[in-house]
Scaffold this motif. Structure first.
Motif, PDB file in Angstrom:
ATOM      1  N   LEU A  22       0.811  -1.219   0.000  1.00 57.45           N
ATOM      2  CA  LEU A  22       0.000   0.000   0.000  1.00 57.45           C
ATOM      3  C   LEU A  22       0.842   1.265   0.000  1.00 57.45           C
ATOM      4  O   LEU A  22       0.407   2.299  -0.513  1.00 57.45           O
ATOM      5  CB  LEU A  22      -0.916   0.016   1.229  1.00 57.45           C
ATOM      6  N   SER A  82       0.344   6.228   2.260  1.00 56.97           N
ATOM      7  CA  SER A  82      -1.045   6.143   1.794  1.00 56.97           C
ATOM      8  C   SER A  82      -2.007   6.407   2.941  1.00 56.97           C
ATOM      9  O   SER A  82      -1.701   6.152   4.107  1.00 56.97           O
ATOM     10  CB  SER A  82      -1.320   4.764   1.195  1.00 56.97           C
ATOM     11  N   ARG A  83      -3.181   6.886   2.600  1.00 52.80           N
ATOM     12  CA  ARG A  83      -4.237   7.149   3.579  1.00 52.80           C
ATOM     13  C   ARG A  83      -5.549   6.577   3.050  1.00 52.80           C
ATOM     14  O   ARG A  83      -5.710   6.376   1.844  1.00 52.80           O
ATOM     15  CB  ARG A  83      -4.392   8.658   3.832  1.00 52.80           C
ATOM     16  N   THR A 118      -1.577   7.941   8.128  1.00 50.08           N
ATOM     17  CA  THR A 118      -0.885   7.196   7.080  1.00 50.08           C
ATOM     18  C   THR A 118      -0.793   5.723   7.456  1.00 50.08           C
ATOM     19  O   THR A 118      -0.876   5.345   8.631  1.00 50.08           O
ATOM     20  CB  THR A 118       0.530   7.737   6.849  1.00 50.08           C
TER      21      THR A 118
END
Length: 490
Positions: free
Chosen positions: A143, A147-148, A306
């Motif tokens: 991921l 990333s969020r 995150t």
């Protein structure tokens, strides 16, 4: 003295008007500067670098030197080989008297070389929460640590319906945290409700029907290999939409339908924000078309911490729900299947892709709650060495998230027995189920020896539970306190 000529004198009224005009101009300049009125009304002022970075000009005459490679802040120390005899002398005596039961595994490797320096017991064990090491590595790799996850609302104007869409944020909260020191910061439904209400008012909308969409994840919400009693106080059904870890508002256990509960919380926040909610709140597919309607399908949103921050937290406190949510996301990224099955396969696949053999390993979840999971201690040791490699900084948050012996997270109240020198020298992930006690982590001993270690006992008798956990801690502490580096004084 003669009087001034009549034409050279200024009427007092005109003089006061001139002074007043100067004061008004000064005040206008201050207000314009303070509130950026010139930029707002006429487009004056500096370009906003957040919205138009390409239009920001460098200062006149600026000359930048050619970039150079930054000097190292610190030079890495030389590798110290780990002495197998010293490790054996520290660990072997602690395996006597069968405290760990009839089935256990102990593996110690040199963290720098990956070479085995001590092994005892089985080749495969029930890993319990040490499974989270694999889940965390897979999440960071698949991921990305920055990333969020987005929780959003989408507007269906024809139906007058607002849809709350779950994005799989494991830390989504009902409201903003009152503790400024909360880490990581959480997205929350109250903020999303305020943003949604503001956007709706801009369109003249004061009343809505409310739906919710938790369709990002598929498959069963409860893992079929879990013990039935887990839903009482261990974990909740896994959903792409929940709030406050799906904890029951009464303070006992978890809600049966996390998404419906989140929608109820959101509806209350909408009303508080001035939007009426009409009719029942129902599970509703969200609009997914990309047409340029007004307002657009996505009305408002909030973003999670995150992935790297989530990983650090779930390792520190052994967060079962966050681990299973991340595994579902890995399944989505790897195969398009955001489920227990897809997540488990995705986690093992990513770990294998990173060069760690997983032959014979079996996973059924991302948290380690399943007693059907089986991992080799070599797999766990291989993952630990992976996160230590200098050329893999993207995995580093697995290491920084590990609890520190006697100081942080799930190890804060442990290591009170054994050599005091071990405190602070061991970072490890706990693994605990009824009858299962384990640690998997890294030890930095006073001589410079650096070791990855795995200690798991998975058939501990009920009357030996506390003693077995203490013995696992003592083994890890012995590694942290020993002088196992080659050539170091004993």
């Amino acid at each position: 003295m003669g009087r001034e000529p009549r034409h050279s004198r200024i009427h007092p009224v005109l003089r006061h008007l001139a002074e007043l005009l100067v004061l008004v101009m000064l005040a206008a300049a201050v207000v314009s500067y303070r509130f950026d009125l010139g930029e707002r009304w006429f487009g004056w002022g500096p370009v906003d670098p957040a919205t138009e970075p390409a239009a920001v000009l460098p200062p006149e005459g600026l000359r930048l030197p050619a970039s150079r490679v930054a000097q190292r802040v610190a030079v890495a120390g030389e590798h110290v080989d780990v002495d197998p005899a010293a490790v054996s002398a520290a660990v072997a005596p602690l395996l006597q008297r069968r405290v760990l039961g009839p089935h256990y595994a102990v593996l110690v490797t040199d963290l720098g070389t990956g070479e085995e320096v001590y092994r005892a017991g089985a080749r495969s064990v029930v890993p319990a929460s040490t499974t989270k090491l694999l889940t965390s590595v897979a999440a960071l790799e698949s991921l990305g640590g920055t990333s969020r996850f987005t929780t959003s609302t989408r507007w269906q104007p024809q139906a007058g319906r607002l849809v709350l869409v779950g994005g799989g944020d494991p830390l989504l909260a009902s409201g903003p945290s009152e503790d400024a020191g909360t880490y990581p910061r959480r997205a929350d439904l109250r903020t999303l409700a305020k943003r949604s209400a503001q956007a709706l008012r801009a369109e003249g909308v004061r009343r809505v029907r409310l739906g919710y969409d938790d369709s990002l994840f598929t498959g069963p919400a409860v893992n079929p290999t879990w013990e039935p009693g887990y839903l009482d106080d261990i974990t909740s059904p896994i959903s792409a939409l929940w709030v406050d870890h799906a904890e029951d508002p009464d303070g006992f256990g978890f809600v049966a339908d996390p998404a419906a509960d989140a929608a109820r919380v959101f509806a209350a926040a909408l009303r508080q924000a001035g939007v009426q909610v009409r009719g029942p709140v129902a599970r509703t597919p969200a609009p997914v078309d990309a047409t340029t309607t007004d307002p657009p399908p996505t009305l408002a949103s909030v973003r999670s911490a995150t992935v790297g921050e989530i990983v650090e937290r779930l390792l520190a406190v052994s967060d079962n729900q966050a681990a299973d949510v991340l595994a579902h996301h890995v399944g989505l990224a790897e195969s398009g299947q955001g489920s227990f099955e897809g997540g488990a396969a995705g986690v093992l696949g990513v770990v294998q892709r990173l060069g760690v053999p997983v032959d014979g390993d079996r996973l059924f979840d991302g948290s380690g709650l399943s007693r059907d999971n089986r991992l080799s201690p070599d797999t766990l040791a291989g993952v630990l060495r992976l996160v230590e490699e200098q050329d893999r900084p993207e995995l580093r948050q697995v290491l920084t998230g590990l609890p520190v012996s006697g100081f942080t997270g799930s190890l804060a109240l442990r290591f009170d027995e054994g050599p005091p020198a071990a405190r602070g020298r061991v970072r490890a992930k706990t693994g605990t189920l009824t009858g299962v006690h384990g640690l998997a982590g890294v030890a930095d001993d006073p001589s410079g020896g650096r070791m990855a270690f795995v200690v798991v006992a998975d058939r501990v008798r009920p009357e030996k539970e506390l003693e077995a956990r203490d013995r696992v801690d003592r083994i890890a502490a012995a590694l942290g306190a020993c002088r196992c580096g080659v050539g170091s004084p004993s």
